[in-house]
Write an enzyme that holds these catalytic residues in place. Structure first.
Site, PDB file in Angstrom:
ATOM      1  N   HIS A  99       1.708 -10.684  -3.476  1.00 40.29           N
ATOM      2  CA  HIS A  99       3.066 -10.739  -2.903  1.00 40.29           C
ATOM      3  C   HIS A  99       3.008 -11.082  -1.420  1.00 40.29           C
ATOM      4  CE1 HIS A  99       1.530  -6.594  -2.893  1.00 40.29           C
ATOM      5  NE2 HIS A  99       2.100  -6.485  -1.707  1.00 40.29           N
ATOM      6  N   HIS A 101       4.931 -10.677   2.089  1.00 39.03           N
ATOM      7  CA  HIS A 101       5.949  -9.893   2.796  1.00 39.03           C
ATOM      8  C   HIS A 101       6.681 -10.795   3.788  1.00 39.03           C
ATOM      9  CE1 HIS A 101       4.386  -5.715   1.846  1.00 39.03           C
ATOM     10  NE2 HIS A 101       3.274  -6.401   1.634  1.00 39.03           N
TER      11      HIS A 101
HETATM   12  P1  AMP Z   1       1.158  -3.971  -0.267  1.00 34.06           P
HETATM   13  O1  AMP Z   1       0.732  -2.763   0.526  1.00 34.06           O
HETATM   14  O2  AMP Z   1       0.997  -5.269   0.517  1.00 34.06           O
HETATM   15  O3  AMP Z   1       0.529  -4.004  -1.625  1.00 34.06           O
HETATM   16  O4  AMP Z   1       2.724  -3.830  -0.437  1.00 34.06           O
HETATM   17  C1  AMP Z   1       3.326  -3.291  -1.557  1.00 34.06           C
HETATM   18  C2  AMP Z   1       4.788  -3.141  -1.218  1.00 34.06           C
HETATM   19  O5  AMP Z   1       5.516  -2.985  -2.397  1.00 34.06           O
HETATM   20  C3  AMP Z   1       5.095  -1.939  -0.318  1.00 34.06           C
HETATM   21  O6  AMP Z   1       5.661  -2.392   0.902  1.00 34.06           O
HETATM   22  C4  AMP Z   1       6.073  -1.127  -1.155  1.00 34.06           C
HETATM   23  O7  AMP Z   1       7.096  -0.541  -0.391  1.00 34.06           O
HETATM   24  C5  AMP Z   1       6.611  -2.161  -2.118  1.00 34.06           C
HETATM   25  N1  AMP Z   1       7.097  -1.649  -3.380  1.00 34.06           N
HETATM   26  C6  AMP Z   1       6.443  -0.832  -4.242  1.00 34.06           C
HETATM   27  N2  AMP Z   1       7.228  -0.572  -5.329  1.00 34.06           N
HETATM   28  C7  AMP Z   1       8.377  -1.264  -5.135  1.00 34.06           C
HETATM   29  C8  AMP Z   1       9.577  -1.400  -5.899  1.00 34.06           C
HETATM   30  N3  AMP Z   1       9.755  -0.793  -7.076  1.00 34.06           N
HETATM   31  N4  AMP Z   1      10.564  -2.187  -5.392  1.00 34.06           N
HETATM   32  C9  AMP Z   1      10.407  -2.802  -4.215  1.00 34.06           C
HETATM   33  N5  AMP Z   1       9.303  -2.710  -3.460  1.00 34.06           N
HETATM   34  C10 AMP Z   1       8.303  -1.944  -3.910  1.00 34.06           C
END
Ligand code: AMP
Ligand code: ZN
Length: 143
Positions: A99, A101
């Site tokens: 993903h 950001h």
């Molecule tokens: P990373 O640390 O780069 O893997 O980021 C994962 C991101 O996913 C974090 O910023 C979380 O807040 C976000 N996240 C996890 N679950 C959800 C969800 N159900 N809906 C939206 N964002 C999410």
């Protein structure tokens, strides 16, 4: 993929605040934003690492991410935006579906990346490292 939270979001099994969707990517607001409006852009196909995402999809992720950044500036009066991607656990990846950001930024948002700047001992040391990287890079178009 079964048990992947982001695959479940794409499938509509888990709710999300959708920002954009097309044939290749899906974008939705992060549930724990750095700043309000922080958005994630994901490939519809499950990939753990960005490195395996086909070029067309990876390109779309970047383009959509940048356009969402512009939308954040328009809609949220943001001054700027960061594109950030963590690939691998020790890089900070928590959700194992790749993903991108998109983080809206304001001059007074008090958020800092804590970026450090090391120094190479000599230009030769840096040159040797660059050569090592070039040799390890097996990159073909469309790979
Ligand atoms: P990373 O640390 O780069 O893997 O980021 C994962 C991101 O996913 C974090 O910023 C979380 O807040 C976000 N996240 C996890 N679950 C959800 C969800 N159900 N809906 C939206 N964002 C999410
Ligand atoms: Zn997935």
């Amino acid at each position: 993929m079964k048990d992947c939270i982001f695959c479940k979001i794409i499938a509509g099994e888990i709710p999300s605040w959708k920002i954009y969707e097309d044939d290749l990517v899906y974008a939705f607001m992060d549930i724990g934003p750095i700043n309000f409006g922080h958005t994630l852009v994901i490939p519809k196909e499950h990939h753990t690492s960005t490195a395996t995402i086909p070029e067309a999809t990876a390109g779309r992720m970047f383009r959509v991410g940048a356009r969402i950044g512009v939308a954040q500036k328009r809609a949220l009066d943001a001054d700027a935006f960061n594109l950030h991607l963590a690939d691998g656990t020790c890089a900070g990846q928590v959700v194992m579906h790749a993903h991108l950001h998109v983080v809206p930024r304001n001059a007074d948002d008090t958020f800092h990346w804590n970026w450090r700047q090391l120094k190479y001992d000599t230009p030769e040391v840096a040159g040797e490292l660059a050569e090592k990287l070039r040799n390890a890079l097996k990159l073909e178009p469309q790979d």
